[in-house]
Design a protein around this motif. Structure first.
Motif, PDB file in Angstrom:
ATOM      1  N   GLY A   1       4.742 103.907  38.774  1.00  0.00           N
ATOM      2  CA  GLY A   1       3.700 104.327  39.775  1.00  0.00           C
ATOM      3  C   GLY A   1       3.797 103.937  40.922  1.00  0.00           C
ATOM      4  N   ARG A   2       4.573 103.178  41.337  1.00  0.00           N
ATOM      5  CA  ARG A   2       4.355 102.198  42.512  1.00  0.00           C
ATOM      6  C   ARG A   2       4.491 103.131  43.836  1.00  0.00           C
ATOM      7  N   MET A   3       5.064 104.340  43.650  1.00  0.00           N
ATOM      8  CA  MET A   3       5.193 105.050  44.701  1.00  0.00           C
ATOM      9  C   MET A   3       4.403 106.577  44.603  1.00  0.00           C
TER      10      MET A   3
ATOM     11  N   SER B   1      12.799  99.686  49.622  1.00  0.00           N
ATOM     12  CA  SER B   1      11.875  98.469  49.574  1.00  0.00           C
ATOM     13  C   SER B   1      12.249  97.692  48.408  1.00  0.00           C
ATOM     14  N   ASN B   2      11.180  96.924  47.851  1.00  0.00           N
ATOM     15  CA  ASN B   2      11.255  95.817  47.133  1.00  0.00           C
ATOM     16  C   ASN B   2      11.028  96.040  45.411  1.00  0.00           C
ATOM     17  N   ARG B   3      10.027  96.938  45.318  1.00  0.00           N
ATOM     18  CA  ARG B   3       9.465  97.147  43.975  1.00  0.00           C
ATOM     19  C   ARG B   3       9.639  98.710  43.573  1.00  0.00           C
TER      20      ARG B   3
ATOM     21  N   SER C   1       1.925  89.290  49.149  1.00  0.00           N
ATOM     22  CA  SER C   1       3.096  88.555  48.153  1.00  0.00           C
ATOM     23  C   SER C   1       4.487  88.331  48.937  1.00  0.00           C
ATOM     24  N   HIS C   2       4.727  89.357  50.024  1.00  0.00           N
ATOM     25  CA  HIS C   2       5.963  89.115  50.655  1.00  0.00           C
ATOM     26  C   HIS C   2       6.053  88.380  51.654  1.00  0.00           C
ATOM     27  N   THR C   3       4.953  87.741  51.852  1.00  0.00           N
ATOM     28  CA  THR C   3       4.928  86.353  52.861  1.00  0.00           C
ATOM     29  C   THR C   3       6.320  85.631  52.653  1.00  0.00           C
TER      30      THR C   3
ATOM     31  N   ASP D   1      -1.361  97.385  58.572  1.00  0.00           N
ATOM     32  CA  ASP D   1      -0.059  97.722  58.271  1.00  0.00           C
ATOM     33  C   ASP D   1       0.008  98.875  57.039  1.00  0.00           C
ATOM     34  N   HIS D   2      -0.860  98.454  55.847  1.00  0.00           N
ATOM     35  CA  HIS D   2      -0.603  99.472  54.759  1.00  0.00           C
ATOM     36  C   HIS D   2      -0.975 100.700  54.835  1.00  0.00           C
ATOM     37  N   PHE D   3      -2.457 100.960  55.161  1.00  0.00           N
ATOM     38  CA  PHE D   3      -3.014 102.082  55.281  1.00  0.00           C
ATOM     39  C   PHE D   3      -3.201 102.756  56.693  1.00  0.00           C
TER      40      PHE D   3
ATOM     41  N   CYS E   1       4.838 101.383  59.588  1.00  0.00           N
ATOM     42  CA  CYS E   1       3.769 100.893  58.767  1.00  0.00           C
ATOM     43  C   CYS E   1       4.524 100.926  57.401  1.00  0.00           C
ATOM     44  N   CYS E   2       3.529 100.359  56.407  1.00  0.00           N
ATOM     45  CA  CYS E   2       4.141 100.346  55.086  1.00  0.00           C
ATOM     46  C   CYS E   2       4.726 101.657  54.465  1.00  0.00           C
ATOM     47  N   GLY E   3       3.878 102.752  54.889  1.00  0.00           N
ATOM     48  CA  GLY E   3       4.481 104.027  54.411  1.00  0.00           C
ATOM     49  C   GLY E   3       4.470 104.137  52.916  1.00  0.00           C
ATOM     50  N   PRO E   4       5.395 105.106  52.384  1.00  0.00           N
ATOM     51  CA  PRO E   4       5.348 105.218  51.178  1.00  0.00           C
ATOM     52  C   PRO E   4       5.520 103.986  50.090  1.00  0.00           C
ATOM     53  N   CYS E   5       6.122 103.133  50.784  1.00  0.00           N
ATOM     54  CA  CYS E   5       6.591 101.749  49.903  1.00  0.00           C
ATOM     55  C   CYS E   5       5.474 101.419  48.752  1.00  0.00           C
ATOM     56  N   LEU E   6       4.077 101.695  48.972  1.00  0.00           N
ATOM     57  CA  LEU E   6       3.276 101.201  48.063  1.00  0.00           C
ATOM     58  C   LEU E   6       2.677 102.523  47.431  1.00  0.00           C
TER      59      LEU E   6
ATOM     60  N   ILE F   1       4.942  96.519  60.505  1.00  0.00           N
ATOM     61  CA  ILE F   1       4.591  95.786  59.131  1.00  0.00           C
ATOM     62  C   ILE F   1       4.847  94.437  59.289  1.00  0.00           C
ATOM     63  N   GLU F   2       3.767  93.668  58.766  1.00  0.00           N
ATOM     64  CA  GLU F   2       3.590  92.181  59.018  1.00  0.00           C
ATOM     65  C   GLU F   2       4.490  91.392  58.934  1.00  0.00           C
ATOM     66  N   HIS F   3       5.248  91.721  57.859  1.00  0.00           N
ATOM     67  CA  HIS F   3       6.695  90.639  57.604  1.00  0.00           C
ATOM     68  C   HIS F   3       7.870  90.916  58.534  1.00  0.00           C
ATOM     69  N   VAL F   4       7.855  92.253  59.228  1.00  0.00           N
ATOM     70  CA  VAL F   4       8.574  92.354  60.296  1.00  0.00           C
ATOM     71  C   VAL F   4       8.241  91.889  61.627  1.00  0.00           C
TER      72      VAL F   4
ATOM     73  N   GLY G   1      13.147 101.980  54.809  1.00  0.00           N
ATOM     74  CA  GLY G   1      12.033 101.390  55.602  1.00  0.00           C
ATOM     75  C   GLY G   1      11.555 100.281  54.712  1.00  0.00           C
ATOM     76  N   SER G   2      10.463  99.709  55.166  1.00  0.00           N
ATOM     77  CA  SER G   2       9.698  98.535  54.273  1.00  0.00           C
ATOM     78  C   SER G   2      10.007  97.346  54.945  1.00  0.00           C
ATOM     79  N   CYS G   3       9.068  96.262  54.602  1.00  0.00           N
ATOM     80  CA  CYS G   3       9.601  94.721  54.908  1.00  0.00           C
ATOM     81  C   CYS G   3      10.697  94.484  54.309  1.00  0.00           C
ATOM     82  N   THR G   4      11.402  95.318  53.567  1.00  0.00           N
ATOM     83  CA  THR G   4      12.770  94.688  53.097  1.00  0.00           C
ATOM     84  C   THR G   4      13.941  95.182  53.854  1.00  0.00           C
TER      85      THR G   4
HETATM   86  S1  SF4 Z   1       6.120  95.539  50.385  1.00  0.00           S
HETATM   87 FE1  SF4 Z   1       5.753  97.522  51.128  1.00  0.00          FE
HETATM   88  S2  SF4 Z   1       3.562  97.476  51.060  1.00  0.00           S
HETATM   89 FE2  SF4 Z   1       4.047  95.299  51.003  1.00  0.00          FE
HETATM   90  S3  SF4 Z   1       4.128  94.541  53.009  1.00  0.00           S
HETATM   91 FE3  SF4 Z   1       6.330  95.185  52.455  1.00  0.00          FE
HETATM   92  S4  SF4 Z   1       6.220  97.438  53.116  1.00  0.00           S
HETATM   93 FE4  SF4 Z   1       4.144  96.822  53.214  1.00  0.00          FE
END
Ligand code: SF4
Lengths: 164, 421
Positions: B389-391, B383-385, B126-128, B67-69, B361-366, B104-107, B300-303
């Motif tokens: 430089g996160r994005m 997103s959550n962070r 970490s977002h498990t 999901d990340h890349f 996918c995670c897209g620009p979140c990270l 995204i895994e957490h979704v 977007g994002s898992c958040t």
């Molecule tokens: S925080 Fe962002 S990079 Fe991490 S799993 Fe969630 S969407 Fe993906």
């Protein structure tokens, strides 16, 4: 176990994104990761860091992402110990798991200077040298974590014991 | 009489095969499902190979999600994804997902019914902690821990003490799970629950829809928590039985359980929150935000990449247009959500308003791809962070908010609320 090294100082909340930015995470090659440690925050770091150097930081070191690439990049760059006021939970596990010891101390960051050469006894937590007039004591490393460090990381520990 | 325990303690004791646990105790726990992604799996697979086991502890209990890349952003990430895919096939890992099957895994883990209340879920991400919204003990680790779990099915854990947070009162318009968790982060700080469990409770969360609960549990790690958790109530039971056909039992902390701290938060006056750079606890109510012009908005994002989030965004963007010069990127959290959003007509509304839709996918979140920021650019993200430089460029800025604010801000061209439209 005694360590001796030069101090690099950092502030509070050094997150794993600045230790190794996401744009360098498309590999798990350790040497490659080590080359990009603190790529944006301190571009001079990888040029000047020497094997054995010690990072001294404030609170919540290693917060954020669970990427083990962060402690790996630090270790690969040459860092042999991190002393901070506190560590984020996942970073704490990851560092010990790869055999990079961490010490917690409320005082060290306020009392040592960048570039100091300090000596650290991992077992007792005693820290001396550099600008320290008298020895400081970090919280001793829990026994279980110390065993992992002695083995050189969790994988070696498991291989030695056959279990964990 | 049995000693009263918190939910987290009960789950951990059951998985360690002992009657009771106390905070601070080191225990060895059986893992119900282990998870990794295309960034963390390759290192974990290396560890697994080094340990030297032939097979994973249980191919039914491993989930690997690209999901990340993905879709692969470059050759190096394509190699990483390939390594994970080949491992999954070779070890007959039951739950391997990418692209059309995934998101995204957490979704997708809750969506596919891979997590049951009362289970122990450990993921190399970490977002498990997101699955605490289902009343599971869910916690993020690094790749070595995960590699050891792949080999042994077990992990060592220090039993956390629990901070209970009770939300009381009535929510204002446009205020949801994202605002509750951002407000809570503002109170606790980024280290406020380091090594601890956070239990979300009170009348407000009892009435909060699942998508909002996922958002809250997701960000528990942003105050350092080992896990965030919700009581297994009717809403969770209904959600899980709909997805899995199984009906889990209720589970809650015993009365008289030892909480390290109980924090009561009155929600009556909580406005939509905005987290300023460069820390998720640096929050401010939207009415106090000055004229902050934006170059990009990411929903977007898992958040906040779930169906409810897209519905809110579409409701606000319907018949409106994104401000000139602003880039609005919207990424549904899973293929399933994408499909539903098409069926409900949300995607059409969003595209007509001027959004570009990315593949799940995670897209620009990270800051990996699909919307990386240049120096001096400013983004609002759901997103959550928002670390430095996160994005993207270290001199870019990220603000965090809920999807309603994000949609409204995309129209306004600056950070603002739907009430200003
Ligand atoms: S925080 Fe962002 S990079 Fe991490 S799993 Fe969630 S969407 Fe993906």
């Amino acid at each position: 176990m005694k360590l001796n090294g030069r101090v690099w100082k950092f502030n509070d909340n050094i997150d794993t994104d600045v230790i190794i930015p996401a744009s360098f995470l498309n590999t798990s090659d350790r040497e490659e990761l080590g080359r990009h440690c603190f790529a944006y925050l301190r571009p001079d770091f990888t040029r000047n860091v020497k094997t054995g150097d010690i990072i001294v930081a404030g609170r919540n070191f290693g917060c954020g992402s669970s990427r083990e690439h962060a402690p790996l990049a630090l270790k690969e760059a040459g860092v042999r110990l991190i002393i901070a006021k506190s560590f984020a939970r996942i970073f704490y596990r990851n560092a010990f798991n790869i055999g990079l010891p961490l010490l917690e101390s409320e005082e060290v960051q306020d009392r040592v200077s960048e570039g100091d050469r300090i000596s650290v006894d991992l077992l007792s937590g005693e820290i001396t040298g550099g600008s320290l007039e008298k020895a400081l004591f970090a919280r001793p490393i829990p026994d279980f974590m110390m065993e992992i460090v002695r083995s050189g990381g969790l994988v070696k520990y498991i291989k030695e014991k056959g279990t964990f | 009489m049995d000693t009263p325990m918190t939910m987290t303690e009960k789950i951990l004791a059951a998985h360690a095969g002992i009657d009771r646990v106390v905070p601070g105790e080191l225990i060895k726990v059986n893992v119900d499902i282990a998870l990794a992604n295309d960034i963390t799996a390759p290192l974990a697979i290396g560890v697994f190979n080094e340990i030297g086991k032939e097979e994973v502890f249980d191919p039914e209990k491993v989930a690997l999600v690209a999901d990340h890349f993905v879709p692969n952003k470059d050759i190096a990430s394509a190699e990483q994804a390939k390594m994970m895919r080949e491992f999954a096939m070779g070890k007959r890992v039951r739950h391997y997902y990418e692209l059309a099957e995934g998101g995204i895994e957490h979704v997708i883990m809750p969506e596919k019914g891979l997590v049951m209340p009362g289970e122990v879920v450990i993921g190399a991400d970490s977002h498990t902690c997101t699955y605490g919204a289902l009343g599971a003990f869910a916690s993020g680790v690094g790749s070595t821990d995960l590699g050891v779990i792949l080999s042994t099915g077990k992990i060592w854990i220090k039993v956390p003490s629990t901070i209970k947070i009770q939300y009381e009162g009535k929510l204002k318009p446009w205020v949801g799970g994202k605002d509750l968790i951002l407000f809570t982060l503002g109170k606790l700080g980024v280290e406020g629950a380091n090594y601890k469990a956070v239990e979300f409770s009170g009348e407000v969360v009892r009435n909060l829809p699942m998508d909002h609960r996922f958002t809250m549990a997701n960000m528990a790690v942003e105050c350092g928590a080992k896990n965030g958790i919700f009581e297994v109530d009717e809403m969770i039971i209904n959600y899980v039985s709909k997805v899995t056909g199984r009906s889990p039992k209720e589970l809650r902390s015993d009365s008289g359980a030892g909480f390290e701290q109980v924090l009561t938060i009155s929600v009556d006056n909580i406005e939509p929150q905005v987290a300023f750079p460069h820390s998720p606890d640096n929050v401010c109510p939207v009415s106090k935000v000055d004229n902050i012009l934006l170059d990009q908005v990411f929903i977007g994002s898992c958040t906040n990449g779930r169906l409810d989030d897209l519905r809110i965004a579409a409701k606000i963007l319907k018949g409106r247009s994104v401000a000139k010069g602003l880039r609005l990127i919207i990424i549904p959290g899973s293929s399933n959500i994408y499909k539903k959003a098409i069926q409900e007509g949300l995607i059409e509304t969003l595209v007509e308003a001027g959004a570009v839709i990315g593949p799940p996918c995670c897209g620009p979140c990270l800051g990996g791809h699909m919307g990386v920021l240049a120096s001096g650019e400013r983004a609002l993200s759901t997103s959550n962070r928002n670390f430095r430089g996160r994005m993207g460029h270290p001199d870019s800025e990220v603000y965090l908010a809920n999807p309603a604010l994000a949609a409204a801000s995309a129209v306004l061209g600056r950070i603002g609320s739907p009430d200003e439209l």
